[in-house]
Structure formats: structure tokens, C-alpha cells
Design a protein around this motif. Structure first.
Motif, mmCIF file in Angstrom:
data_model
loop_
_atom_site.group_PDB
_atom_site.id
_atom_site.type_symbol
_atom_site.label_atom_id
_atom_site.label_comp_id
_atom_site.label_asym_id
_atom_site.label_seq_id
_atom_site.Cartn_x
_atom_site.Cartn_y
_atom_site.Cartn_z
ATOM 1 N N CYS A 112 0.838 -1.210 0.000
ATOM 2 C CA CYS A 112 0.000 0.000 0.000
ATOM 3 C C CYS A 112 0.865 1.250 0.000
ATOM 4 N N GLN A 113 1.934 1.243 0.777
ATOM 5 C CA GLN A 113 2.840 2.396 0.776
ATOM 6 C C GLN A 113 3.415 2.603 -0.627
ATOM 7 N N LEU A 114 3.794 1.515 -1.285
ATOM 8 C CA LEU A 114 4.330 1.605 -2.643
ATOM 9 C C LEU A 114 3.256 2.104 -3.605
ATOM 10 N N SER A 115 2.078 1.522 -3.535
ATOM 11 C CA SER A 115 0.991 1.880 -4.456
ATOM 12 C C SER A 115 0.588 3.343 -4.334
ATOM 13 N N PHE A 116 0.516 3.838 -3.095
ATOM 14 C CA PHE A 116 0.116 5.227 -2.868
ATOM 15 C C PHE A 116 1.304 6.185 -2.923
ATOM 16 N N ARG A 117 2.511 5.613 -3.128
ATOM 17 C CA ARG A 117 3.756 6.391 -3.203
ATOM 18 C C ARG A 117 3.962 7.260 -1.961
ATOM 19 N N VAL A 118 3.696 6.645 -0.817
ATOM 20 C CA VAL A 118 3.910 7.299 0.474
ATOM 21 C C VAL A 118 4.870 6.392 1.233
ATOM 22 N N GLY A 119 6.083 6.858 1.441
ATOM 23 C CA GLY A 119 7.085 5.963 2.010
ATOM 24 C C GLY A 119 7.614 5.071 0.892
ATOM 25 N N SER A 120 8.048 3.896 1.263
ATOM 26 C CA SER A 120 8.599 2.991 0.258
ATOM 27 C C SER A 120 8.301 1.552 0.640
ATOM 28 N N PHE A 121 8.377 0.686 -0.346
ATOM 29 C CA PHE A 121 8.318 -0.749 -0.090
ATOM 30 C C PHE A 121 9.758 -1.172 0.135
ATOM 31 N N ASP A 122 10.062 -1.612 1.345
ATOM 32 C CA ASP A 122 11.445 -1.961 1.675
ATOM 33 C C ASP A 122 11.464 -3.317 2.363
ATOM 34 N N VAL A 123 12.136 -4.265 1.745
ATOM 35 C CA VAL A 123 12.218 -5.610 2.307
ATOM 36 C C VAL A 123 12.914 -5.571 3.673
ATOM 37 N N ASP A 124 13.807 -4.608 3.864
ATOM 38 C CA ASP A 124 14.465 -4.482 5.170
ATOM 39 C C ASP A 124 13.483 -4.034 6.252
ATOM 40 N N ASP A 125 12.514 -3.198 5.878
ATOM 41 C CA ASP A 125 11.466 -2.829 6.831
ATOM 42 C C ASP A 125 10.679 -4.067 7.255
ATOM 43 N N ILE A 126 10.376 -4.927 6.298
ATOM 44 C CA ILE A 126 9.644 -6.154 6.611
ATOM 45 C C ILE A 126 10.458 -7.008 7.583
ATOM 46 N N LEU A 127 11.762 -7.114 7.343
ATOM 47 C CA LEU A 127 12.626 -7.891 8.244
ATOM 48 C C LEU A 127 12.636 -7.281 9.648
ATOM 49 N N LEU A 128 12.830 -5.968 9.745
ATOM 50 C CA LEU A 128 12.872 -5.309 11.056
ATOM 51 C C LEU A 128 11.519 -5.383 11.761
ATOM 52 N N ASN A 129 10.431 -5.182 11.019
ATOM 53 C CA ASN A 129 9.089 -5.279 11.603
ATOM 54 C C ASN A 129 8.844 -6.674 12.149
ATOM 55 N N THR A 130 9.321 -7.684 11.430
ATOM 56 C CA THR A 130 9.148 -9.067 11.863
ATOM 57 C C THR A 130 9.965 -9.357 13.115
ATOM 58 N N VAL A 131 11.169 -8.791 13.197
ATOM 59 C CA VAL A 131 11.969 -8.928 14.423
ATOM 60 C C VAL A 131 11.204 -8.332 15.599
ATOM 61 N N GLY A 132 10.590 -7.180 15.394
ATOM 62 C CA GLY A 132 9.800 -6.558 16.455
ATOM 63 C C GLY A 132 8.619 -7.424 16.869
ATOM 64 N N ALA A 133 7.854 -7.894 15.898
ATOM 65 C CA ALA A 133 6.689 -8.725 16.211
ATOM 66 C C ALA A 133 7.112 -10.017 16.915
ATOM 67 N N LEU A 134 8.189 -10.633 16.456
ATOM 68 C CA LEU A 134 8.672 -11.857 17.112
ATOM 69 C C LEU A 134 9.166 -11.566 18.527
ATOM 70 N N THR A 135 9.757 -10.410 18.738
ATOM 71 C CA THR A 135 10.181 -10.021 20.088
ATOM 72 C C THR A 135 8.974 -9.961 21.017
ATOM 73 N N GLY A 136 7.907 -9.309 20.560
ATOM 74 C CA GLY A 136 6.683 -9.240 21.359
ATOM 75 C C GLY A 136 6.093 -10.617 21.598
ATOM 76 N N PHE A 137 6.081 -11.441 20.569
ATOM 77 C CA PHE A 137 5.562 -12.809 20.672
ATOM 78 C C PHE A 137 6.338 -13.601 21.720
ATOM 79 N N LEU A 138 7.663 -13.519 21.655
ATOM 80 C CA LEU A 138 8.499 -14.266 22.607
ATOM 81 C C LEU A 138 8.363 -13.716 24.026
ATOM 82 N N LEU A 139 8.259 -12.399 24.175
ATOM 83 C CA LEU A 139 8.049 -11.817 25.505
ATOM 84 C C LEU A 139 6.729 -12.287 26.106
ATOM 85 N N LEU A 140 5.688 -12.361 25.287
ATOM 86 C CA LEU A 140 4.395 -12.863 25.757
ATOM 87 C C LEU A 140 4.510 -14.308 26.202
#
Length: 142
Positions: free
Chosen positions: A102-130
Motif C-alpha cells: 500500500c505504501q508503494l501503491s500510494f507512493r507514500v514511504g517505500s516498499f522496503d524488504v528491510d522494513d519487513i525484516l525489522l518489523n518481523t523482528v519486532g513482532a517476534l520479540t513481542g511474541f516471545l516476551l508474551l
């Protein structure tokens, strides 16, 4: 507990969508911006450490991790099936991929595979803390 978690998830998701599409002085660009090469954005930040202000580092690295920690906690609390890490990752990755597209389609921000990796690290951190919290809670209550 589940109803509260659902309410918080809805509110937090709304806040996140605001941040991703309108926050941080985002403006629509003429060009489609994207990075499909894993770790290239991270490498850029590391190799050019002194060229980026601390705020840029915090938003792009720590922010991309920290902002998604709540999803690692809230998704399993809202949806019993997502206590299984494989199912959690499937749902999270589909969701974050759609947001990045959606960010890419609307040209707001960027589509970045590194963002996906970092976001996933964050979500997994929360998952493991829970999970750790529940293990400790069960151990204490015995």
C-alpha cells in the motif's frame, strides 16, 4: 481480557496506519520507491553511520522494530490460533506485506524488504516476551 486486547489491537492498528501513511511529515512522491535487496538499507545505515542523524537511526532501525512489538503480544491474545509461531508469522507477514505494498501503491514511504525484516523482528520479540511472561506466570502460580 480478550475484548480489551481486541480493542487495543484495533486502536493500535489505526495509529500504525496513520504513522505509515501520514505521520513523520510523509508526502506523496512522483516516483515509486522500493528496495527488494535484503539487508541493503541496513548496510547503508551501518556503512554511513556518521552521515545520518540520530533521529534517522531511531526512526528507521529502532522504530521499525519497536513499533511492531505490540503486534507480537496482541495478535496471540486476540486470536487463539496465533499462539503457534508458524501461524503467527504467516498472518503477520501477510499483513506487513500488504501494508508495504500500500505504501508503494500510494507512493507514500517505500516498499522496503528491510522494513519487513525489522518489523518481523519486532513482532517476534513481542511474541516471545508474551510466551516468556506466560511461562513465568504458570511457574509462579504452581
Amino acid at each position: 481480557m480478550r475484548k480489551k486486547a481486541v480493542a487495543i489491537l484495533i486502536l493500535y492498528t489505526g495509529l500504525l496506519i496513520y504513522w505509515m501513511f501520514f505521520g513523520f511529515s510523509r508526502v506523496q512522491t512522483e516516483d515509486y520507491m522500493y528496495n527488494l535487496i535484503p539487508l541493503s538499507t541496513l548496510k547503508l545505515y551501518i556503512e554511513n553511520f556518521s552521515h545520518f542523524p540520530l533521529e534517522t537511526w531511531l526512526i528507521n532501525l529502532a522504530g521499525n522494530i519497536g513499533v511492531f512489538i505490540p503486534f507480537g503480544v496482541l495478535l496471540p491474545l486476540c486470536f487463539q490460533k496465533l499462539w503457534v509461531i508458524r501461524d503467527f508469522l504467516k498472518v503477520f507477514l501477510v499483513g506487513i506485506f500488504i501494508l508495504e505494498l500500500c505504501q508503494l501503491s500510494f507512493r507514500v514511504g517505500s516498499f522496503d524488504v528491510d522494513d519487513i525484516l525489522l518489523n518481523t523482528v519486532g513482532a517476534l520479540t513481542g511474541f516471545l516476551l508474551l510466551r516468556i511472561f506466560y511461562i513465568i506466570k504458570m511457574h509462579i502460580s504452581k
